[in-house]
Design an enzyme around this catalytic site. Structure first.
Site: not given
Length: 669
Positions: A73, A122-123, A160, A263, A411, A437, A461, A469
């Site tokens: 930003h 995206p922080l 952030g 900000h 991940e 995931f 998977h 599972d």
């Protein structure tokens, strides 16, 4: 880069100019974030003029240091620095901040603005990508030449970034790997959009990073000698370094300093005039750059030319050496590959089956790794399950030379780190986890697709067929979600030979990420003397089994569901019903084909179509139309052996054949 004496007066003039360019740009756009660029101006000034090895005339010079604005930003800080330092970013682009078609979008975008190393906004994402770049630099230094690849990664981040989990994951990995070429400056302004950071954020960031095995020190955000000395010390420390700068948002603004309003909103025309007056500038002049400041800042061009020339001298001597270690790197840099890299890769026979596509993938991956020395990667602690361990290769440890990366159970960080590795010249990075995931790593995957960089994702998977599972691990909506991402190529092969072709495509795809979707359960290896060759996968979809007689229906399937689809065809053919089976492993590749080919595979004259996929049916309507049907998953699965589940949820030859019969009853054409 060796420091020279600091001219305090010229430094102050330059810092004021950076602050005013940010304030003016946001004011003109009536949109943006002026506070962070104003607080960070002294740090950015010192970085770009005294520490960063860069060449504005050649932003992609491989030997350069990298600067990442993780708090995207604050984009006007970066744009001001690029303009003043001599990058190809004219003042008119600053005036057109956040306007359609400008090279100064609201958040920095790689490939759009020269000098932007990675897309941020995206922080935390820029932080993780920086860790990947640091890993990539260390890998090249160990594998090729330590003098050519001794660059450092500088990251500027905010409160952030420190709050987002991805930064914590990536920082933990960086500390374990002792990435001494990584230096992060944290703007500790203690203000968020909602108010004081104390509302939600109270831990000691320094203590946390010391626990991650980082070198940590604190400086005053306006104390130039203190910041300068801290950066020098960070360059010499063998650990990654965090410099915590106590800053004040909208520094220089008498009425907006330390306020949440600074900000994400313009300061206001009157406030900007007041700031200029206090700085000794003409309050009516906008986008002013004093000549002495411009001359001073643009010295980066000549410094960069000298730095790159010295690097080129080393590069030329190494390139001309006998058995030069540069050869594989240069081949990849030129978007080439070693001759014959894709020839005589493993091929599979029906007698080899049943073989899970994750197992076939591991066999092919190891064959590729033997021919592509800059292919490296790993998994989120799932290498034995995803079959992504490179046999005979060392682990990527603090010596930074191994090709097997252990991302740990991280991940999200893995996705961000892969972006940094993909932005490292010559490397082919991959990362693996279970398909379910993939949800943890969607933000960095989206950024990779946006940046048109080429990490490879290995997702195993892939359906309820994984079995016991249960529904927490059985992906349903993930395939549809991945297919919705522009410029992400998704491939779900049906057998071992399609898997080999999928890996070739992933390696060759250098303009976007590729996701390989692989089975846990064993699948038959198709007899390619009986069915179409696996290399037809390159077209995304192909006629796997032709109809016998008049074409009455088409069964379309992917992955493991191809096999019951073929069995259903056999049942229907015996009943005199002409059925074609189409393998459609990649919608993206299929949609890229010419219309005539797509019409030949899925002729409009045959509207009776059944799509079969053990996933959400969302999106399949484009291929089956109003008169067709989809056999898919509308629930979350269950816990039981995989074969039983596939039968239970309707992925059987008899169920597929029955659906075709039902459609023919309604339309007997």
């Amino acid at each position: 880069m060796k420091s020279t004496a600091l001219d305090a007066g010229l430094a102050r003039q330059s810092i004021d100019t950076i602050r005013l360019l940010a304030a003016d740009a946001v004011e003109k756009a009536k949109s943006g974030h002026p506070g962070a660029p104003m607080e960070a101006a002294p740090i950015a000034y010192l970085l770009f003029t005294r520490h960063l090895r860069h060449h504005p005339a050649n932003p992609e010079w491989p030997g350069r240091d990298r600067f990442i604005l993780s708090c995207g930003h604050a984009s006007m800080l970066l744009y001001a620095m690029l303009h003043l330092s001599g990058y190809d970013l004219p003042l008119d682009e600053i005036r057109n901040f956040r306007q359609l078609g400008s090279r100064t979008p609201g958040h920095p975008e790689f490939g759009h603005t020269p000098g932007v190393e990675t897309t941020t906004g995206p922080l935390g994402q820029g932080f993780a990508a920086g860790v990947g770049m640091a890993m990539g630099g260390r890998f090249l230094a160990e594998r090729i030449d330590a003098n050519l690849f001794d660059y450092r990664i500088y990251i500027l981040c905010s409160d952030g970034d420190m709050m987002e989990g991805i930064a914590s994951e990536a920082a933990s990995l960086a500390g374990r790997l002792r990435l001494g070429n990584l230096i992060c400056i944290y703007l500790d302004n203690r203000i968020t959009i909602e108010g004081d950071t104390a509302l939600s954020f109270g831990e000691s960031v320094g203590a946390r990073f010391r626990a991650y095995h980082w070198q940590v020190e604190k400086v005053g955000g306006e104390n130039l000698p203190e910041i300068d000395a801290a950066l020098e010390r960070a360059r010499e420390d063998p650990r990654p370094s965090l410099i915590i700068a106590r800053t004040h948002i909208a520094e220089g603004s008498p009425n907006r300093r330390d306020t949440p309003e600074a900000h994400g909103a313009p300061l206001g025309e009157e406030e900007v005039r007041l700031i200029k007056t206090l700085m000794g500038r003409d309050p009516e002049e906008s986008f002013g750059v004093p000549e002495d400041v411009r001359d001073h800042m643009k010295q980066s061009v000549e410094r960069g030319r000298v730095l790159e020339r010295r690097w080129r001298e080393r590069f030329d001597s190494l390139r001309d050496a006998h058995d030069s270690p540069l050869v594989p790197w240069l081949q990849m840099l030129d978007r080439g590959f070693p001759e014959g890299w894709d020839r005589e890769l493993p091929a599979f026979d029906p007698e080899d089956g049943p073989l899970a596509t994750r197992v076939a993938s591991g066999i092919v991956l190891n064959a590729l790794a033997a021919r592509l020395p800059l292919l490296l990667g790993g998994s989120s602690d799932l290498a034995p399950s995803t079959n992504t361990l490179l046999k005979g290769e060392e682990s990527f440890r603090p010596d930074h030379s191994g090709r097997n990366i252990h991302f740990g159970v991280r991940e999200h960080a893995m996705g961000g780190v892969l972006n940094g590795l993909a932005r490292t010249p010559g490397l082919i990075p991959f990362g693996a986890t279970f398909l379910i995931f993939s949800d943890y790593m969607r933000p960095p995957m989206r950024l990779a697709a946006m940046m048109r960089i080429a990490p490879i994702y290995v997702f195993t998977h892939d359906s309820v067929g994984l079995g016991e599972d249960g529904p927490t691990h059985q992906p349903i909506e993930q395939l549809a979600g991945l297919r919705a991402v522009p410029n992400l190529t998704v491939i779900r092969p049906c057998d071992a030979n399609e898997t080999a072709e999928a890996w070739k495509i992933a390696i060759e795809n250098r303009t976007g990420p590729t996701a390989l979707i692989l089975s846990r359960q064993g699948l038959p290896v198709l007899d390619r003397d009986r069915y179409a060759p696996a290399h037809d996968l390159r077209r995304g979809g192909y006629v796997l089994a032709e109809e016998e007689g008049r074409l009455q229906a088409i069964i379309i399937a992917t992955g493991s569901e191809i096999h019951p689809a073929l069995a259903a065809r056999e049942i229907l053919q015996k009943e005199g019903i002409g059925v074609r089976v189409v393998s459609l492993p990649s919608w993206e590749l299929f949609e890229a084909q010419e219309e005539s080919y797509r019409d030949a595979v899925l002729p409009t004259s045959c509207t009776l179509r059944v799509a079969v996929e053990a996933a959400s049916p969302f999106g399949w309507e484009r291929y089956v139309g109003r008169e067709g049907a989809v056999i898919g998953m509308t629930g979350f699965g269950a816990s039981a052996p995989g074969g039983e589940l596939m039968e239970h949820f309707g992925f059987s030859s008899e169920r597929i054949a029955g659906k075709v019969r039902a459609l023919l009853i309604h339309d007997p054409r």
